[in-house]
Design an enzyme around this catalytic site. Sequence first.
Site, PDB file in Angstrom:
ATOM      1  N   ASP A 262       0.818  -1.223   0.000  1.00  0.00           N
ATOM      2  CA  ASP A 262       0.000   0.000   0.000  1.00  0.00           C
ATOM      3  C   ASP A 262       0.850   1.271   0.000  1.00  0.00           C
ATOM      4  O   ASP A 262       0.487   2.285   0.594  1.00  0.00           O
ATOM      5  CB  ASP A 262      -0.975   0.008   1.191  1.00  0.00           C
TER       6      ASP A 262
ATOM      7  N   LYS B  93       1.840   1.936  -5.135  1.00  0.00           N
ATOM      8  CA  LYS B  93       2.416   1.351  -6.354  1.00  0.00           C
ATOM      9  C   LYS B  93       1.480   1.522  -7.545  1.00  0.00           C
ATOM     10  O   LYS B  93       1.916   1.814  -8.645  1.00  0.00           O
ATOM     11  CB  LYS B  93       2.707  -0.140  -6.162  1.00  0.00           C
TER      12      LYS B  93
ATOM     13  N   GLY C 173      -4.467  -5.547  -4.644  1.00  0.00           N
ATOM     14  CA  GLY C 173      -4.938  -4.925  -5.870  1.00  0.00           C
ATOM     15  C   GLY C 173      -4.835  -3.434  -5.782  1.00  0.00           C
ATOM     16  O   GLY C 173      -4.516  -2.900  -4.733  1.00  0.00           O
ATOM     17  N   HIS C 174      -5.041  -2.806  -6.897  1.00  0.00           N
ATOM     18  CA  HIS C 174      -5.107  -1.366  -6.792  1.00  0.00           C
ATOM     19  C   HIS C 174      -6.155  -0.754  -7.701  1.00  0.00           C
ATOM     20  O   HIS C 174      -6.630  -1.366  -8.630  1.00  0.00           O
ATOM     21  CB  HIS C 174      -3.744  -0.706  -6.977  1.00  0.00           C
TER      22      HIS C 174
ATOM     23  N   THR D 103      -6.342 -13.304   3.466  1.00  0.00           N
ATOM     24  CA  THR D 103      -7.326 -12.645   2.604  1.00  0.00           C
ATOM     25  C   THR D 103      -8.386 -13.642   2.130  1.00  0.00           C
ATOM     26  O   THR D 103      -9.316 -13.261   1.440  1.00  0.00           O
ATOM     27  CB  THR D 103      -6.648 -12.011   1.381  1.00  0.00           C
TER      28      THR D 103
ATOM     29  N   LYS E 169       2.882  10.133  -1.171  1.00  0.00           N
ATOM     30  CA  LYS E 169       1.995  10.655  -0.123  1.00  0.00           C
ATOM     31  C   LYS E 169       2.677  11.657   0.817  1.00  0.00           C
ATOM     32  O   LYS E 169       2.320  11.745   1.990  1.00  0.00           O
ATOM     33  CB  LYS E 169       1.362   9.484   0.651  1.00  0.00           C
ATOM     34  N   LEU E 170       3.627  12.403   0.264  1.00  0.00           N
ATOM     35  CA  LEU E 170       4.273  13.430   1.081  1.00  0.00           C
ATOM     36  C   LEU E 170       3.246  14.467   1.547  1.00  0.00           C
ATOM     37  O   LEU E 170       3.303  14.974   2.675  1.00  0.00           O
ATOM     38  CB  LEU E 170       5.398  14.115   0.277  1.00  0.00           C
TER      39      LEU E 170
END
Length: 424
Positions: free
Chosen positions: A12, A15, A39-40, A129, A331-332
């Site tokens: 997470d 990517k 997944g994304h 999962t 995510k800065l």
Amino acid sequence: MLTAIVGINWGDEGKGRMVDLLSQQYDVVVRYQGGNNAGHTVVNERGRFILNLLPSGILRDETVNVMGVGMVIDVEHLFHEVERLREGGIAITPKHLKISDKATICMPYHKLLDILEEERLADKKFGSTRRGIAPVYADKYYKKSIRMGDLLTPEILREKLEGIVEWKNLTIANGYGHEPIKVDDMLDWLMQYGMAFKDYICDTTEYLNEAIAEDKNIMFEAQLGALRDIDYGIFPYTSSSSNISAYAPLGAGIPGKKLDQAIGIIKAYSSCVGEGPFTCELFGEAGDALREAGGEYGAATGRPRRVGGFDVIASRYGVETQGATSLALTKLDVLSYLKEIPVCVGYTYNGEALSRFPLGLKLQEAKPVYENLPGWNCDISGCRSFDALPREAQDYVKFIEEAVGCPIQYISVGAERDAYIQMF
Ligand code: GDP
Ligand code: MG
């Protein structure tokens, strides 16, 4: 150019977002491990798409996507994933998608065994999962599995299944006391969902070698991060496959080839899903605020993720394990709400400082050493150059770069495709 895009932390890291951005420069995108256990979400001009099994390049017509040797494929899941994309106007043909004949099929009984075992463990459960991933990889190494290529010779399927089903029922029926599984049901399932991909199955080694001979750019896309690798991660709280970059050529189908680069995706703070040691974890208000700011809730389940400050020890280990040649820091912008940024700069065990990421009991009992770095406390999501970032944000980036010993090539300051800074 052969490039792997890999996670440095616990997964997470963002990517999906980086692969979507970078894959535009690649002719071929390959998934080389794992199944539909992660997944994304990719958001683009055509809509919002969830990818569990398909490589991220599938959303672009001109990109060829490969599902490699190292993958475990639940063909029913793939069937529905493809269907949903087609409904969204995405063309998926054997020209766009190639599935390795050596990839392993994740069967309904793998999912069943995953669930039965989680139920048996009850309150000691592992946080699987429940997609059958551990059972299917176990069977692969037991050499009792059906591969995608077996679908091309259906005349041998029944005989193969008879042996496997008999063996599986020793556990399913005799062990767990569940109703036995039937050969006919498994065969029907394979015919319904597996056969739908008959024309997509090929020797991906041959295809990829041809692509390399033609000087095509190939990207290898990983699931999860270094700390979830079966061998190098926080075993047993890992995935069941190798997700590190060194495995990319093997899992793709070109074991004799070497990567040119491995871009590591590293998050400006930490998050971790499920059980297991997570030394840098922040609790109480500090944790809640960070979780909220980063939207750290499971994509599929909505379950709150555990969060912590940037972890120098774990990230340095992740960079080393991945052999990262450069990094994308994501995510800065999430940290903009903080006046001071808590960073986990070290671990101690029995009061002594640890210089390396530990495993086993040492990791279970390690304590974090926290320091605060100055925050910038203003919106940076519009910044598109390093110079445009506030001094404190520049210093934070440089601190991470130095702490992990790898150059930061990209800085992501938002989820949108163009919300990033390129350093070189
Ligand atoms: P993955 O599993 O590594 O692909 O990451 P996830 O998709 O599970 O989590 C990343 C989430 O963060 C997604 O919802 C992205 O849209 C979002 N995201 C990615 N990069 C950034 C960023 O730089 N800033 C912000 N605010 N969100 C981001
Ligand atoms: Mg994810």
